[in-house]
Design an enzyme around this catalytic site. Structure first.
Site, short mmCIF file in Angstrom:
data_model
loop_
_atom_site.label_atom_id
_atom_site.label_comp_id
_atom_site.label_asym_id
_atom_site.label_seq_id
_atom_site.Cartn_x
_atom_site.Cartn_y
_atom_site.Cartn_z
N LYS A 1 4.21 15.34 17.74
CA LYS A 1 3.65 16.68 17.88
C LYS A 1 4.00 17.56 16.68
O LYS A 1 3.13 18.24 16.14
CB LYS A 1 4.19 17.36 19.15
CG LYS A 1 3.89 16.59 20.43
CD LYS A 1 4.41 17.31 21.66
CE LYS A 1 5.93 17.39 21.77
NZ LYS A 1 6.60 16.12 22.14
N ARG B 1 6.79 22.81 29.30
CA ARG B 1 7.36 21.52 29.66
C ARG B 1 7.61 21.42 31.16
O ARG B 1 8.10 20.40 31.62
CB ARG B 1 8.69 21.31 28.93
CG ARG B 1 8.60 20.42 27.70
CD ARG B 1 10.01 20.29 27.12
NE ARG B 1 10.19 19.15 26.29
CZ ARG B 1 10.18 19.16 24.95
NH1 ARG B 1 9.91 20.25 24.30
NH2 ARG B 1 10.44 18.06 24.28
N ARG C 1 14.28 8.05 13.69
CA ARG C 1 14.42 9.45 13.27
C ARG C 1 15.89 9.87 13.33
O ARG C 1 16.36 10.64 12.49
CB ARG C 1 13.56 10.33 14.19
CG ARG C 1 13.61 11.80 13.84
CD ARG C 1 12.56 12.59 14.61
NE ARG C 1 12.98 12.96 15.94
CZ ARG C 1 12.22 13.61 16.83
NH1 ARG C 1 10.98 13.94 16.52
NH2 ARG C 1 12.69 13.92 18.01
N ARG D 1 20.02 14.83 14.54
CA ARG D 1 19.89 15.34 15.91
C ARG D 1 20.70 14.48 16.88
O ARG D 1 20.44 13.29 17.02
CB ARG D 1 18.41 15.33 16.32
CG ARG D 1 17.64 16.49 15.72
CD ARG D 1 16.19 16.46 16.15
NE ARG D 1 15.98 16.41 17.59
CZ ARG D 1 14.81 16.60 18.17
NH1 ARG D 1 13.73 16.86 17.43
NH2 ARG D 1 14.70 16.52 19.47
N ARG E 1 15.84 12.00 28.13
CA ARG E 1 14.72 12.87 27.76
C ARG E 1 13.41 12.34 28.36
O ARG E 1 12.57 13.11 28.80
CB ARG E 1 14.60 12.99 26.24
CG ARG E 1 15.63 13.98 25.71
CD ARG E 1 16.02 13.71 24.29
NE ARG E 1 14.94 13.91 23.36
CZ ARG E 1 14.91 13.36 22.13
NH1 ARG E 1 15.88 12.57 21.73
NH2 ARG E 1 13.91 13.61 21.33
#
Ligand code: ADP
Length: 190
Positions: A14, A89, A128, A134, A146
């Site tokens: 996204k 969300r 990533r 992160r 998640r």
């Protein structure tokens, strides 16, 4: 205004796609994850609160997130429209967004969803995590959490927008450019 919810599970692409499309359509890109990370970095009160949830891969509470999102929209009074990335969300967030836009005489033109199989997403997120710094990308347990949050609280939003005839699914597997082209075909119709 053209207001688009760019939707999809964690790691669907996204953020990458929103950055490529915002210029083409002259839209403001609001990523709730990025706003939270900015606040964490600057150690604001909001950041300190959000961090406790984000590090575990849990959603930040609705009230906090909704207030933050509304403040971000209100910072951009002259916008031609928005790409919402990472918001809504939950069902309450979706309802709050509709109510908030309604007070401005605006609405969501469509939810455009990147559809990617979960196995591929876990691989992308771990990749990533090697460079993003992160905490929520480096541990497979947090990533799974998640997805659990996504599957139990967020995925139902497909039905919320589909009921209004406002859901548009796009195949999110392919090169970045191919996917931008697929998304642009939908954005053009909204
Ligand atoms: P992802 O790449 O997993 O889609 P984001 O960068 O959009 O991640 O968000 C990272 C984290 O920020 C989420 O796991 C959650 O803790 C928090 N967050 C972002 N947007 C929201 C939201 N709309 N509601 C609650 N929490 C949110």
């Amino acid at each position: 205004m053209k207001n688009i919810v760019l939707f999809g599970p964690p790691g669907a692409g996204k953020g990458t796609q929103a950055e490529l499309l915002k210029g083409k359509y002259n839209l403001v890109h609001i990523s709730t994850g990025d706003v939270f990370r900015f606040n964490i970095k600057n150690e604001t009160e909001l950041g300190v609160l959000a961090k406790t949830y984000m590090d575990k891969g849990d959603l930040v509470p609705d009230e906090v997130t909704i207030n933050m999102l509304e403040a971000e929209v209100d910072k951009n009074v002259d916008a031609n429209g928005f790409i919402f990335d990472g918001f809504p969300r939950t069902q309450s967030q979706a309802e709050a967004l509709d109510g908030f836009l309604n007070t401005k005489g605006e609405k969501i033109n469509g939810m455009v969803a990147l559809e990617v199989p979960e196995d591929l997403l876990v691989e992308r997120l771990l990749e990533r995590g090697k460079t993003s710094g992160r905490a929520d990308d480096t541990d497979e347990g947090k990533i799974r959490n998640r997805f659990n949050e996504y599957n139990t609280k967020t995925a139902i939003l497909k039905d919320y927008y589909a009921a209004k005839g406002n859901y548009f699914g796009v195949n999110g597997v392919g090169s970045i450019q191919e996917i931008t082209e697929r998304l642009a075909k939908v954005f053009d119709t909204l």
